[in-house]
Write a protein that holds these residues in place. Structure first.
Motif, PDB file in Angstrom:
ATOM      1  N   LEU A 122      12.485  60.406  33.974  1.00 36.45           N
ATOM      2  CA  LEU A 122      11.510  60.414  32.840  1.00 36.45           C
ATOM      3  C   LEU A 122      12.366  59.565  31.798  1.00 36.45           C
ATOM      4  O   LEU A 122      12.725  60.044  30.638  1.00 36.45           O
ATOM      5  CB  LEU A 122      10.995  61.152  32.633  1.00 36.45           C
ATOM      6  CG  LEU A 122      10.065  61.458  32.333  1.00 36.45           C
ATOM      7  CD1 LEU A 122       8.513  60.881  33.761  1.00 36.45           C
ATOM      8  CD2 LEU A 122       9.767  63.170  32.034  1.00 36.45           C
ATOM      9  N   LYS A 123      12.321  57.653  31.881  1.00 41.71           N
ATOM     10  CA  LYS A 123      12.538  57.292  30.333  1.00 41.71           C
ATOM     11  C   LYS A 123      11.682  57.706  29.215  1.00 41.71           C
ATOM     12  O   LYS A 123      11.785  57.968  28.003  1.00 41.71           O
ATOM     13  CB  LYS A 123      12.903  56.066  30.693  1.00 41.71           C
ATOM     14  CG  LYS A 123      14.327  56.201  31.291  1.00 41.71           C
ATOM     15  CD  LYS A 123      15.597  56.465  30.614  1.00 41.71           C
ATOM     16  CE  LYS A 123      16.441  56.738  31.872  1.00 41.71           C
ATOM     17  NZ  LYS A 123      16.845  58.196  31.998  1.00 41.71           N
ATOM     18  N   ALA A 124       9.903  57.603  29.753  1.00 37.43           N
ATOM     19  CA  ALA A 124       9.110  57.048  29.114  1.00 37.43           C
ATOM     20  C   ALA A 124       7.942  58.631  29.105  1.00 37.43           C
ATOM     21  O   ALA A 124       8.423  58.865  30.558  1.00 37.43           O
ATOM     22  CB  ALA A 124       8.171  55.804  28.713  1.00 37.43           C
ATOM     23  N   PRO A 125       6.459  58.548  28.812  1.00 43.67           N
ATOM     24  CA  PRO A 125       6.060  59.884  29.720  1.00 43.67           C
ATOM     25  C   PRO A 125       5.626  58.544  30.443  1.00 43.67           C
ATOM     26  O   PRO A 125       5.062  57.809  30.341  1.00 43.67           O
ATOM     27  CB  PRO A 125       4.687  59.257  27.984  1.00 43.67           C
ATOM     28  CG  PRO A 125       5.670  59.515  26.770  1.00 43.67           C
ATOM     29  CD  PRO A 125       6.400  58.388  27.668  1.00 43.67           C
ATOM     30  N   ALA A 126       5.092  59.406  31.757  1.00 41.25           N
ATOM     31  CA  ALA A 126       5.043  59.266  33.035  1.00 41.25           C
ATOM     32  C   ALA A 126       3.076  59.907  33.850  1.00 41.25           C
ATOM     33  O   ALA A 126       3.159  61.571  33.192  1.00 41.25           O
ATOM     34  CB  ALA A 126       5.815  58.986  33.587  1.00 41.25           C
ATOM     35  N   PRO A 127       2.329  59.471  34.159  1.00 46.83           N
ATOM     36  CA  PRO A 127       1.067  60.361  34.299  1.00 46.83           C
ATOM     37  C   PRO A 127       1.917  61.216  35.254  1.00 46.83           C
ATOM     38  O   PRO A 127       2.577  60.445  36.615  1.00 46.83           O
ATOM     39  CB  PRO A 127       0.262  59.460  34.873  1.00 46.83           C
ATOM     40  CG  PRO A 127       0.543  57.898  34.388  1.00 46.83           C
ATOM     41  CD  PRO A 127       1.682  57.603  33.862  1.00 46.83           C
ATOM     42  N   LEU A 128       1.204  62.284  35.225  1.00 43.49           N
ATOM     43  CA  LEU A 128       1.593  63.738  36.993  1.00 43.49           C
ATOM     44  C   LEU A 128       1.717  62.696  38.318  1.00 43.49           C
ATOM     45  O   LEU A 128       2.860  63.123  38.748  1.00 43.49           O
ATOM     46  CB  LEU A 128       0.800  64.940  36.399  1.00 43.49           C
ATOM     47  CG  LEU A 128       1.998  65.732  35.589  1.00 43.49           C
ATOM     48  CD1 LEU A 128       0.948  66.966  35.788  1.00 43.49           C
ATOM     49  CD2 LEU A 128       3.006  66.189  35.672  1.00 43.49           C
ATOM     50  N   TRP A 147      12.340  70.630  27.868  1.00 40.81           N
ATOM     51  CA  TRP A 147      12.469  69.829  28.260  1.00 40.81           C
ATOM     52  C   TRP A 147      11.441  68.211  28.166  1.00 40.81           C
ATOM     53  O   TRP A 147      11.038  66.805  28.396  1.00 40.81           O
ATOM     54  CB  TRP A 147      13.020  69.342  29.179  1.00 40.81           C
ATOM     55  CG  TRP A 147      14.647  69.984  29.725  1.00 40.81           C
ATOM     56  CD1 TRP A 147      15.179  71.101  28.640  1.00 40.81           C
ATOM     57  CD2 TRP A 147      15.498  70.255  31.227  1.00 40.81           C
ATOM     58  NE1 TRP A 147      16.579  71.893  29.266  1.00 40.81           N
ATOM     59  CE2 TRP A 147      16.157  71.567  30.143  1.00 40.81           C
ATOM     60  CE3 TRP A 147      15.522  69.855  32.248  1.00 40.81           C
ATOM     61  CZ2 TRP A 147      17.711  71.495  31.592  1.00 40.81           C
ATOM     62  CZ3 TRP A 147      16.104  69.519  33.111  1.00 40.81           C
ATOM     63  CH2 TRP A 147      17.261  71.129  32.544  1.00 40.81           C
ATOM     64  N   ALA A 148       9.770  68.683  28.585  1.00 42.68           N
ATOM     65  CA  ALA A 148       8.729  68.270  28.925  1.00 42.68           C
ATOM     66  C   ALA A 148       8.184  68.955  28.482  1.00 42.68           C
ATOM     67  O   ALA A 148       7.635  70.317  28.529  1.00 42.68           O
ATOM     68  CB  ALA A 148       9.005  67.485  29.858  1.00 42.68           C
ATOM     69  N   LYS A 149       7.168  67.967  27.902  1.00 35.03           N
ATOM     70  CA  LYS A 149       5.390  68.869  28.639  1.00 35.03           C
ATOM     71  C   LYS A 149       4.671  67.810  28.776  1.00 35.03           C
ATOM     72  O   LYS A 149       4.407  66.794  28.966  1.00 35.03           O
ATOM     73  CB  LYS A 149       4.393  69.020  26.492  1.00 35.03           C
ATOM     74  CG  LYS A 149       4.783  68.113  25.684  1.00 35.03           C
ATOM     75  CD  LYS A 149       4.476  68.492  24.178  1.00 35.03           C
ATOM     76  CE  LYS A 149       4.637  67.598  23.082  1.00 35.03           C
ATOM     77  NZ  LYS A 149       4.297  67.395  21.683  1.00 35.03           N
ATOM     78  N   VAL A 150       3.347  68.368  28.888  1.00 35.65           N
ATOM     79  CA  VAL A 150       2.215  68.028  30.035  1.00 35.65           C
ATOM     80  C   VAL A 150       0.815  67.761  28.352  1.00 35.65           C
ATOM     81  O   VAL A 150       0.622  68.560  28.129  1.00 35.65           O
ATOM     82  CB  VAL A 150       1.710  68.271  31.026  1.00 35.65           C
ATOM     83  CG1 VAL A 150       0.885  67.699  31.746  1.00 35.65           C
ATOM     84  CG2 VAL A 150       3.068  68.694  32.493  1.00 35.65           C
ATOM     85  N   GLU A 151       0.328  66.548  28.349  1.00 33.16           N
ATOM     86  CA  GLU A 151      -0.931  66.374  27.837  1.00 33.16           C
ATOM     87  C   GLU A 151      -1.515  65.122  28.170  1.00 33.16           C
ATOM     88  O   GLU A 151      -0.589  64.453  29.277  1.00 33.16           O
ATOM     89  CB  GLU A 151      -0.565  65.509  26.595  1.00 33.16           C
ATOM     90  CG  GLU A 151       0.267  66.579  25.471  1.00 33.16           C
ATOM     91  CD  GLU A 151       1.272  65.883  24.112  1.00 33.16           C
ATOM     92  OE1 GLU A 151       0.903  64.807  24.260  1.00 33.16           O
ATOM     93  OE2 GLU A 151       1.413  66.646  23.383  1.00 33.16           O
ATOM     94  N   ASN A 152      -2.757  65.628  28.571  1.00 32.17           N
ATOM     95  CA  ASN A 152      -3.476  65.071  29.905  1.00 32.17           C
ATOM     96  C   ASN A 152      -3.380  64.394  30.632  1.00 32.17           C
ATOM     97  O   ASN A 152      -3.384  63.229  31.018  1.00 32.17           O
ATOM     98  CB  ASN A 152      -4.212  63.709  28.450  1.00 32.17           C
ATOM     99  CG  ASN A 152      -4.639  65.274  27.723  1.00 32.17           C
ATOM    100  OD1 ASN A 152      -5.404  65.380  27.234  1.00 32.17           O
ATOM    101  ND2 ASN A 152      -4.545  63.992  26.290  1.00 32.17           N
ATOM    102  N   GLY A 153      -2.409  65.479  31.474  1.00 28.62           N
ATOM    103  CA  GLY A 153      -2.390  64.409  32.839  1.00 28.62           C
ATOM    104  C   GLY A 153      -0.829  64.224  32.708  1.00 28.62           C
ATOM    105  O   GLY A 153      -0.540  63.830  33.674  1.00 28.62           O
ATOM    106  N   VAL A 154      -0.377  64.364  31.609  1.00 31.68           N
ATOM    107  CA  VAL A 154       0.768  63.328  31.638  1.00 31.68           C
ATOM    108  C   VAL A 154       1.722  63.834  30.442  1.00 31.68           C
ATOM    109  O   VAL A 154       2.210  64.542  29.918  1.00 31.68           O
ATOM    110  CB  VAL A 154       0.436  62.179  30.124  1.00 31.68           C
ATOM    111  CG1 VAL A 154       1.893  61.103  29.817  1.00 31.68           C
ATOM    112  CG2 VAL A 154      -0.203  60.902  30.418  1.00 31.68           C
ATOM    113  N   MET A 155       3.502  63.464  31.846  1.00 33.60           N
ATOM    114  CA  MET A 155       4.331  64.056  31.179  1.00 33.60           C
ATOM    115  C   MET A 155       5.222  63.006  30.347  1.00 33.60           C
ATOM    116  O   MET A 155       5.623  62.003  29.595  1.00 33.60           O
ATOM    117  CB  MET A 155       5.418  64.205  32.510  1.00 33.60           C
ATOM    118  CG  MET A 155       6.060  65.045  32.548  1.00 33.60           C
ATOM    119  SD  MET A 155       6.701  66.412  32.082  1.00 33.60           S
ATOM    120  CE  MET A 155       6.331  66.731  34.472  1.00 33.60           C
TER     121      MET A 155
END
Ligand SMILES: N[C@@H](Cc1ccccc1)C(=O)O
Length: 492
Positions: free
Chosen positions: A86-92, A116-124
């Motif tokens: 995961l280099k940039a935010p990516a949708p789940l 290490w990450a969070k999930v916002e509106n279905g995006v990691m």
């Protein structure tokens, strides 16, 4: 005689090894003494008995990888796999198709928990930090082998977490340590002489003469050997088999039948009146279900009960309740099996027996159980007489080892004449062992049986009690291990 003369060669080898090692685990002892580990430990226990060594035991906890854990040592933990990619935010959604939905499912929780990450509106959204965790370090140290906590260099919390994630499992192993005692050291200091000794004199040693001049390991008569319990057939089974064998040898055919019988076959076909006390709730297990009955006999048996059918009998009178006859019961005697067999085989000659379980509502006590075995038999042929019946039963009991047999008049609704055989047992006197008789015409006629039928039903468990000298019938069914161990080992 010096103290070391009491030692076997293996004990000496182990003592020598211990002299050098002080204390050791079984594998070290094996290595040093040159003995197989079992032999070395056996010798260590013997040394312990002699006060020359001591064996201590402790439980060792080891951990090993589960299949899933094993897989992650190659691929990395699911959260590591994803964060590395995961280099940039990516949708789940996208991640689910790149990895498996299962991997994403497992990883998401951990990514969040580890920060290490969070999930916002279905995006990691990666946080940019994903340092190697203690769990990953611990997993990496397994290298396919079970490890202790120290070997893993992991703290308890980390291992607990891995256990919870089902990536590792815990085994408990007993580990033993053998140490030499002061007395052992002193003896060893005298200088142990290793002299080959013969523990068992084999035909080969005798033939070759190699035993000559050798030392023999002395017998230790003060040690009680471990008792050996041979496998054996349960004493009750053995007796049942013996009874079966006797009837087979006398030319009988063994027959079997269902445990569940209609009242018809259990009672009515045997001309037992429907108000017979044996049919009461006290005696019989009524099942509450019903069954279909063979039409060809049904009305004939009905007529026999109501008016005596076509023979010179008046039956029991009244109305024979057809529904009652259809009700199922647990067979109260194996006579239900024999009468059904006769109905299917009405042509002479018939010689059949059945040795099987019957059920009655008995209160359990030393001489009554609700389940018990009966030995049932019939002979049907031209010119068979009551005397043949008595001769046959006496023969059976003689073959079972009872010398004296006598017959007492008895009553059964289905036989005339009826008898109760008895055998004589020292200390007990005459013991009653069942019932027998010649089937009445009222029983045989509806089934088209024309020749005389001799029939008997003998108590098998009672007989077994006598043969095995038991006071309590229940022992036959309880598998009491002490009793079984004491019982004979023999062939049927
Ligand atoms: N059925 C009888 C024994 C018996 C069988 C056959 C004929 C006579 C008697 C009982 O259980 O006690």
């Amino acid at each position: 005689m010096s103290a070391q003369d009491n030692l076997t060669i293996n004990e000496k080898k182990v003592l020598l090894a211990l002299e050098e090692l002080g204390s050791a685990a079984p594998d070290k002892l094996e290595e040093k003494s040159g003995l197989q580990v079992d032999a070395a430990m056996q010798a260590a226990f013997m040394l312990q008995e002699k006060g020359l060594a001591s064996v201590s035991e402790k439980v060792l906890e080891r951990y090993s990888l589960t299949k899933e854990g094993e897989e992650y040592t190659k691929t990395g933990l699911p959260e590591r796999q994803i964060i590395d990619a995961l280099k940039a935010p990516a949708p789940l959604e996208e991640l689910r198709s790149r990895f498996s939905p299962k991997t994403v499912g497992i990883a998401t929780g951990w990514l969040i928990k580890k920060g290490w990450a969070k999930v916002e509106n279905g995006v990691m959204v990666p946080s940019g930090k994903a340092p190697a965790g203690k769990d990953e370090e611990a997993l990496a140290t397994f290298a396919g082998q079970a490890k202790t906590l120290e070997e893993l260099a992991a703290d308890e919390g980390t291992v607990k977490e891995l256990l919870k994630r089902k990536l590792v499992i815990k085994h408990e192993e007993k580990s033993r340590t053998v140490s030499v005692t002061g007395a052992g050291c002193a003896l060893a200091a005298e200088g142990i002489v290793l002299e080959e000794e013969i523990a068992q004199l084999t035909p080969e040693l005798l033939k070759s003469g190699a035993w000559k001049g050798k030392k023999f390991r002395p017998y230790r008569l003060d040690i009680t050997p471990k008792p050996l319990y041979g496998t054996k057939i349960h004493p009750y089974r053995r007796l049942i088999e013996q009874m079966r064998q006797i009837f087979l040898e006398m030319g009988f055919t063994e027959i079997k039948g269902g445990i569940i019988q209609s009242s018809f076959w259990n009672f009515d076909a045997l001309f037992q009146p429907q108000d017979h006390p044996a049919r009461d709730m006290q005696d019989t297990f009524h099942l509450g279900s019903t069954c279909q009955l063979p039409a060809e006999y049904f009305e004939k048996v009905a007529a026999m009960h109501e008016n005596g059918g076509d023979i010179d009998s008046c039956g029991w009178g009244g109305i024979w309740d057809r529904d009652l006859a259809r009700r199922n019961v647990l067979r109260t005697h194996t006579t239900s099996v024999t009468i059904k067999y006769l109905a299917d085989n009405p042509e002479p000659p018939v010689k059949a027996f059945c040795i099987d379980r019957a059920y009655r509502r008995e209160t359990i006590d030393p001489t009554h159980t609700p389940e018990f075995e009966q030995l049932e038999g019939v002979v049907m042929d031209k010119d068979m007489s009551f005397a043949d019946l008595l001769g046959l039963l006496a023969e059976f009991y003689h073959r079972m080892g009872f010398e004296e047999v006598r017959f007492r008049p008895g009553y059964f609704p289905y036989t005339e004449p009826s008898v109760e055989p008895e055998v004589y047992v020292d200390g007990l006197g005459w013991v009653e062992l069942g019932g027998a008789g010649v089937f009445r015409k009222e029983v045989t006629e509806p089934f088209g049986i024309k020749e005389p039928v001799l029939a008997w039903g003998l108590g098998v468990s009672r007989l077994a009690m006598l043969k095995l000298g038991l006071k309590d019938l229940r022992l036959l069914y309880q598998s009491d291990i002490d009793w079984l161990r004491k019982s004979e080992v023999c062939r049927i």
